[in-house]
Scaffold this active site. Structure first.
Site, PDB file in Angstrom:
ATOM      1  N   VAL A  11      -9.554  52.708 -17.902  1.00 59.08           N
ATOM      2  CA  VAL A  11     -10.278  53.825 -18.529  1.00 59.08           C
ATOM      3  C   VAL A  11      -9.369  54.598 -19.488  1.00 59.08           C
ATOM      4  O   VAL A  11      -9.723  54.865 -20.635  1.00 59.08           O
ATOM      5  CB  VAL A  11     -10.829  54.768 -17.421  1.00 59.08           C
ATOM      6  CG1 VAL A  11     -11.403  56.044 -18.017  1.00 59.08           C
ATOM      7  CG2 VAL A  11     -11.887  54.049 -16.592  1.00 59.08           C
ATOM      8  N   THR A  85      -9.118  56.964  -8.559  1.00 55.82           N
ATOM      9  CA  THR A  85      -9.708  57.751  -7.469  1.00 55.82           C
ATOM     10  C   THR A  85     -10.347  56.757  -6.487  1.00 55.82           C
ATOM     11  O   THR A  85     -11.564  56.676  -6.382  1.00 55.82           O
ATOM     12  CB  THR A  85     -10.787  58.708  -8.022  1.00 55.82           C
ATOM     13  OG1 THR A  85     -11.685  57.950  -8.877  1.00 55.82           O
ATOM     14  CG2 THR A  85     -10.205  59.838  -8.818  1.00 55.82           C
ATOM     15  N   THR A  87     -11.428  54.520  -3.027  1.00 54.00           N
ATOM     16  CA  THR A  87     -12.057  54.901  -1.759  1.00 54.00           C
ATOM     17  C   THR A  87     -10.950  55.186  -0.751  1.00 54.00           C
ATOM     18  O   THR A  87      -9.972  54.438  -0.646  1.00 54.00           O
ATOM     19  CB  THR A  87     -12.959  53.748  -1.252  1.00 54.00           C
ATOM     20  OG1 THR A  87     -13.878  53.432  -2.293  1.00 54.00           O
ATOM     21  CG2 THR A  87     -13.722  54.157  -0.006  1.00 54.00           C
ATOM     22  N   THR A 125     -13.794  59.160 -12.402  1.00 49.77           N
ATOM     23  CA  THR A 125     -15.011  59.482 -11.660  1.00 49.77           C
ATOM     24  C   THR A 125     -14.603  60.228 -10.395  1.00 49.77           C
ATOM     25  O   THR A 125     -13.771  59.759  -9.631  1.00 49.77           O
ATOM     26  CB  THR A 125     -15.759  58.193 -11.277  1.00 49.77           C
ATOM     27  OG1 THR A 125     -15.975  57.466 -12.476  1.00 49.77           O
ATOM     28  CG2 THR A 125     -17.084  58.504 -10.615  1.00 49.77           C
ATOM     29  N   LEU A 156     -18.162  53.547 -20.179  1.00 51.68           N
ATOM     30  CA  LEU A 156     -17.907  52.238 -20.789  1.00 51.68           C
ATOM     31  C   LEU A 156     -17.925  51.125 -19.745  1.00 51.68           C
ATOM     32  O   LEU A 156     -17.541  51.316 -18.594  1.00 51.68           O
ATOM     33  CB  LEU A 156     -16.586  52.242 -21.555  1.00 51.68           C
ATOM     34  CG  LEU A 156     -15.299  52.603 -20.851  1.00 51.68           C
ATOM     35  CD1 LEU A 156     -14.707  51.408 -20.151  1.00 51.68           C
ATOM     36  CD2 LEU A 156     -14.340  53.149 -21.872  1.00 51.68           C
ATOM     37  N   CYS A 269     -16.160  50.087  -9.992  1.00 52.76           N
ATOM     38  CA  CYS A 269     -16.898  51.353  -9.922  1.00 52.76           C
ATOM     39  C   CYS A 269     -18.082  51.374  -8.968  1.00 52.76           C
ATOM     40  O   CYS A 269     -18.228  52.318  -8.192  1.00 52.76           O
ATOM     41  CB  CYS A 269     -17.391  51.730 -11.317  1.00 52.76           C
ATOM     42  SG  CYS A 269     -16.041  52.187 -12.381  1.00 52.76           S
ATOM     43  N   PHE A 270     -18.964  50.380  -9.064  1.00 57.36           N
ATOM     44  CA  PHE A 270     -20.248  50.516  -8.367  1.00 57.36           C
ATOM     45  C   PHE A 270     -20.083  50.788  -6.872  1.00 57.36           C
ATOM     46  O   PHE A 270     -20.625  51.747  -6.342  1.00 57.36           O
ATOM     47  CB  PHE A 270     -21.107  49.254  -8.576  1.00 57.36           C
ATOM     48  CG  PHE A 270     -21.748  49.167  -9.937  1.00 57.36           C
ATOM     49  CD1 PHE A 270     -21.638  50.205 -10.852  1.00 57.36           C
ATOM     50  CD2 PHE A 270     -22.482  48.055 -10.302  1.00 57.36           C
ATOM     51  CE1 PHE A 270     -22.231  50.123 -12.107  1.00 57.36           C
ATOM     52  CE2 PHE A 270     -23.085  47.970 -11.545  1.00 57.36           C
ATOM     53  CZ  PHE A 270     -22.955  49.000 -12.447  1.00 57.36           C
TER      54      PHE A 270
HETATM   55  C1  UDX Z   1     -10.023  54.109 -12.239  1.00 58.19           C
HETATM   56  C2  UDX Z   1     -11.308  54.138 -11.453  1.00 58.19           C
HETATM   57  O1  UDX Z   1     -11.742  52.816 -11.241  1.00 58.19           O
HETATM   58  C3  UDX Z   1     -12.359  54.917 -12.161  1.00 58.19           C
HETATM   59  O2  UDX Z   1     -13.522  55.062 -11.395  1.00 58.19           O
HETATM   60  C4  UDX Z   1     -11.836  56.233 -12.408  1.00 58.19           C
HETATM   61  O3  UDX Z   1     -12.816  56.921 -13.114  1.00 58.19           O
HETATM   62  C5  UDX Z   1     -10.528  56.182 -13.178  1.00 58.19           C
HETATM   63  O4  UDX Z   1      -9.602  55.383 -12.495  1.00 58.19           O
HETATM   64  P1  UDX Z   1      -9.193  52.434 -14.003  1.00 58.19           P
HETATM   65  O5  UDX Z   1      -8.657  53.015 -15.266  1.00 58.19           O
HETATM   66  O6  UDX Z   1      -9.890  51.128 -14.100  1.00 58.19           O
HETATM   67  O7  UDX Z   1     -10.278  53.426 -13.417  1.00 58.19           O
HETATM   68  O8  UDX Z   1      -8.087  52.427 -12.858  1.00 58.19           O
HETATM   69  P2  UDX Z   1      -6.627  51.843 -12.852  1.00 58.19           P
HETATM   70  O9  UDX Z   1      -6.577  50.643 -13.738  1.00 58.19           O
HETATM   71  O10 UDX Z   1      -6.232  51.761 -11.411  1.00 58.19           O
HETATM   72  O11 UDX Z   1      -5.763  52.978 -13.584  1.00 58.19           O
HETATM   73  C6  UDX Z   1      -5.243  54.121 -13.037  1.00 58.19           C
HETATM   74  C7  UDX Z   1      -3.857  54.340 -13.665  1.00 58.19           C
HETATM   75  O12 UDX Z   1      -3.365  55.622 -13.287  1.00 58.19           O
HETATM   76  C8  UDX Z   1      -2.826  53.308 -13.228  1.00 58.19           C
HETATM   77  O13 UDX Z   1      -2.231  52.704 -14.377  1.00 58.19           O
HETATM   78  C9  UDX Z   1      -1.797  54.110 -12.441  1.00 58.19           C
HETATM   79  O14 UDX Z   1      -0.479  53.634 -12.577  1.00 58.19           O
HETATM   80  C10 UDX Z   1      -1.968  55.501 -13.044  1.00 58.19           C
HETATM   81  N1  UDX Z   1      -1.542  56.605 -12.179  1.00 58.19           N
HETATM   82  C11 UDX Z   1      -1.999  56.682 -10.918  1.00 58.19           C
HETATM   83  C12 UDX Z   1      -0.696  57.572 -12.705  1.00 58.19           C
HETATM   84  O15 UDX Z   1      -0.280  57.494 -13.850  1.00 58.19           O
HETATM   85  N2  UDX Z   1      -0.340  58.614 -11.895  1.00 58.19           N
HETATM   86  C13 UDX Z   1      -0.757  58.706 -10.604  1.00 58.19           C
HETATM   87  O16 UDX Z   1      -0.389  59.657  -9.906  1.00 58.19           O
HETATM   88  C14 UDX Z   1      -1.619  57.718 -10.089  1.00 58.19           C
HETATM   89  C1  UDX Z   2     -20.067  49.843 -14.824  1.00 52.90           C
HETATM   90  C2  UDX Z   2     -21.046  50.697 -15.644  1.00 52.90           C
HETATM   91  O1  UDX Z   2     -21.946  49.840 -16.355  1.00 52.90           O
HETATM   92  C3  UDX Z   2     -20.289  51.602 -16.586  1.00 52.90           C
HETATM   93  O2  UDX Z   2     -21.182  52.439 -17.311  1.00 52.90           O
HETATM   94  C4  UDX Z   2     -19.324  52.444 -15.768  1.00 52.90           C
HETATM   95  O3  UDX Z   2     -18.579  53.286 -16.612  1.00 52.90           O
HETATM   96  C5  UDX Z   2     -18.394  51.565 -14.972  1.00 52.90           C
HETATM   97  O4  UDX Z   2     -19.159  50.681 -14.146  1.00 52.90           O
HETATM   98  P1  UDX Z   2     -18.669  47.621 -15.307  1.00 52.90           P
HETATM   99  O5  UDX Z   2     -18.348  47.672 -13.850  1.00 52.90           O
HETATM  100  O6  UDX Z   2     -17.567  47.411 -16.286  1.00 52.90           O
HETATM  101  O7  UDX Z   2     -19.402  48.974 -15.746  1.00 52.90           O
HETATM  102  O8  UDX Z   2     -19.714  46.421 -15.551  1.00 52.90           O
HETATM  103  P2  UDX Z   2     -21.292  46.231 -15.544  1.00 52.90           P
HETATM  104  O9  UDX Z   2     -21.674  45.592 -16.808  1.00 52.90           O
HETATM  105  O10 UDX Z   2     -22.015  47.466 -15.178  1.00 52.90           O
HETATM  106  O11 UDX Z   2     -21.494  45.129 -14.411  1.00 52.90           O
HETATM  107  C6  UDX Z   2     -21.186  45.406 -13.039  1.00 52.90           C
HETATM  108  C7  UDX Z   2     -21.516  44.192 -12.176  1.00 52.90           C
HETATM  109  O12 UDX Z   2     -22.919  43.963 -12.115  1.00 52.90           O
HETATM  110  C8  UDX Z   2     -20.910  42.881 -12.681  1.00 52.90           C
HETATM  111  O13 UDX Z   2     -20.432  42.143 -11.565  1.00 52.90           O
HETATM  112  C9  UDX Z   2     -22.079  42.165 -13.338  1.00 52.90           C
HETATM  113  O14 UDX Z   2     -21.926  40.769 -13.370  1.00 52.90           O
HETATM  114  C10 UDX Z   2     -23.218  42.604 -12.416  1.00 52.90           C
HETATM  115  N1  UDX Z   2     -24.554  42.561 -13.049  1.00 52.90           N
HETATM  116  C11 UDX Z   2     -24.840  43.320 -14.129  1.00 52.90           C
HETATM  117  C12 UDX Z   2     -25.565  41.769 -12.470  1.00 52.90           C
HETATM  118  O15 UDX Z   2     -25.333  41.099 -11.458  1.00 52.90           O
HETATM  119  N2  UDX Z   2     -26.812  41.788 -13.032  1.00 52.90           N
HETATM  120  C13 UDX Z   2     -27.125  42.535 -14.125  1.00 52.90           C
HETATM  121  O16 UDX Z   2     -28.286  42.506 -14.560  1.00 52.90           O
HETATM  122  C14 UDX Z   2     -26.096  43.322 -14.695  1.00 52.90           C
END
Ligand code: UDX
Ligand code: UDX
Length: 454
Positions: A11, A85, A87, A125, A156, A269-270
């Site tokens: 993100v 963030t 679980t 989130t 996104l 996320c989901f």
């Molecule tokens: C995650 C969650 O999946 C999403 O729901 C939430 O909104 C944002 O964080 P994502 O960016 O995909 O999204 O997570 P991740 O790839 O694990 O990135 C988190 C980053 O934060 C890591 O690169 C980690 O090293 C960094 N981090 C974590 C810090 O820089 N400081 C901290 O104290 C903890």
């Molecule tokens: C999701 C949300 O779409 C996004 O807005 C949020 O910010 C983060 O979580 P993402 O997890 O990247 O995004 O992918 P998404 O396209 O939502 O798909 C999630 C899962 O559902 C995937 O495993 C995908 O294959 C599955 N999926 C999606 C189905 O099985 N059927 C569908 O019709 C659509």
């Protein structure tokens, strides 16, 4: 604007890059030195179409990567927090509530390193009403500084993240209804207004914004669980889920998107966000509401487990010692992300059944290997799907990569053990053509096409 993004994960990296692309001066901060070093040298730690080009163009010009939170906090006008963030795995709410320890730690670091008022943006989130805790931590300072916490959730989706950011359906910004809260909202509206039409920038109160993110993900996941539930009924009644999805999706009140029946939804996320919603409902004394949303997760768990059961049953009740090629490891197409991937759940189950599993994916094999841990030793990782399927008893399609639909299945069939099985967990193949080639074909929500007498 001088923007700092704390947490350069999926993100943080994508949003930070987009702010730089639109003319801001952005520093992405992360505690992970390896990740920062690799970004500095132009290596992108994730596969996301279009991201590399944008990062390379802005890197060193107005997009910087750093591990130094102190200096970069002090200089920033707006600080986006996108640390993870996950679980909670311990204590109260374990398995459901969000673990906010990294968020709180970041808030305290921001406080320690600020000598002027700042706008803090919740990008991660978070549970509804997290901003209260953040405001209390930030504003309990003896420096006389005031901080505005605003919520700007990220919608996104992986694989289409760049276009989702460049042309969003909407941008959501929630803040306090105080003059300073409204001013903070306006500052962020101004940042987005450089490329997002004003009518697509929605402003709400803080709690609506926080809750909308959880709700959006819960609704999206609910649609998948709903269509998957009906797919199971189709399999019992000779209805076809693709026809049903099309028939209902043409009703403009329902709409056609997110009705693809599958082996289950994955992604970071989901599951996490719905578990969090369930926890919040229970916390606020709404057990019936909690159980309602919990069912979306249970349906998904059933879908994954039932897929494996159907495979084992179809293959004469045993897969022990049989080579099975799994096409796809990523949780969806166009990403290397394997978090909560149904493909890996299926892989683990089949290894448990003592099958000889060969995993094939164009971009996610290395991540899959790491995620599988000790199980990886019992799995063969093979990027070439033709090699993966050679001498296999069965193929299962687990990620909807378009290239899997374009393979020469006649050539694949010729080199498999017969009777050959194909289980299409994403409904992307031409099932009739496969059947005519000789395969026994099992798709989601459709009657199986087999050469066996029933
Ligand atoms: C995650 C969650 O999946 C999403 O729901 C939430 O909104 C944002 O964080 P994502 O960016 O995909 O999204 O997570 P991740 O790839 O694990 O990135 C988190 C980053 O934060 C890591 O690169 C980690 O090293 C960094 N981090 C974590 C810090 O820089 N400081 C901290 O104290 C903890
Ligand atoms: C999701 C949300 O779409 C996004 O807005 C949020 O910010 C983060 O979580 P993402 O997890 O990247 O995004 O992918 P998404 O396209 O939502 O798909 C999630 C899962 O559902 C995937 O495993 C995908 O294959 C599955 N999926 C999606 C189905 O099985 N059927 C569908 O019709 C659509």
């Amino acid at each position: 604007m001088k923007i700092s993004v704390v947490g350069t994960g999926y993100v943080g990296l994508v949003t930070g890059t987009c702010f730089a692309e639109t003319g801001n001066y952005v520093t992405c901060i992360d505690i992970n030195r390896g990740k920062v070093d690799s970004l500095r040298s132009g290596k992108i730690p994730i596969y996301e179409p279009g991201l590399e080009e944008v990062v390379l163009e802005a890197r060193g010009v107005n997009l910087f990567f750093s591990t130094e939170i102190d200096k970069n906090i002090a200089e920033a006008d707006i600080i986006f927090v996108s640390v993870n963030t996950p679980t909670k795995t311990f204590g109260q709410g374990a398995g459901r509530a969000a673990d906010l320890q990294y968020w709180e730690k970041t808030a305290r670091q921001i406080l320690d390193n600020s000598d002027s008022p700042k706008i803090i943006v919740e990008k991660s989130t978070v549970p509804v009403r997290t901003a209260v805790a953040m405001e209390r931590i930030l504003n309990s300072n003896s420096k006389g500084l005031s901080f505005d916490v605003i919520s700007n959730p990220e919608f996104l989706a992986e694989g289409t993240a760049i276009q989702d950011l460049e042309k969003p359906d909407r941008v959501l910004i929630g803040g306090r209804e105080t003059p300073s809260g409204q001013k903070a909202i306006q500052s962020l509206v101004d940042v987005y207004a450089h490329w997002v039409p004003r009518e697509r920038i929605l402003t709400t109160n803080l709690w609506s914004s926080e809750l909308s993110k959880l709700t959006a993900n819960a609704f999206l996941a609910q649609r998948i669980s709903s269509i998957n539930a009906i797919a199971n009924l189709c399999e019992k009644t000779e209805a076809d889920i693709n026809e049903v999805a099309h028939a209902i999706g043409t009703d403009s009140r329902i709409g056609p998107n997110f009705l693809r029946a599958s082996v289950g939804f994955g992604g970071s996320c989901f599951r996490k966000d719905i578990l969090n919603l369930v926890y919040l409902c229970d916390f606020y004394g709404l057990p019936e509401v909690a159980r309602y949303w919990e069912q979306v997760i249970k349906m998904n768990e059933f879908q994954e487990a039932n897929f494996v059961s159907k495979m084992v049953t179809a293959m004469f009740n045993t897969v022990a010692g049989k080579r099975i090629a799994l096409f796809g490891a990523a949780f969806k197409a166009h990403t290397s992300d394997i978090r909560e991937s149904p493909a890996l759940a299926v892989c683990r189950e089949l290894v448990g059944e003592r099958a000889q599993v060969v995993l094939s994916d164009p971009h996610a094999l290395e991540n899959a290997r790491q995620d599988l841990g000790a199980t990886a030793e019992q799995v063969i990782f093979e990027p070439d799907p033709y090699t993966a399927a050679r001498e296999a008893h069965a193929i299962a399609i687990l990620t909807e990569w378009p290239q899997f639909a374009e393979l020469d299945y006649q050539a694949i069939y010729d080199e498999m053990v017969h009777p050959a099985f194909i289980f299409d967990g994403r409904n992307i193949l031409d099932h009739r053509a496969l059947f005519e080639t000789g395969f026994n074909v099992y798709a989601i929500g459709k009657p199986p096409l087999t050469s066996f007498a029933s």
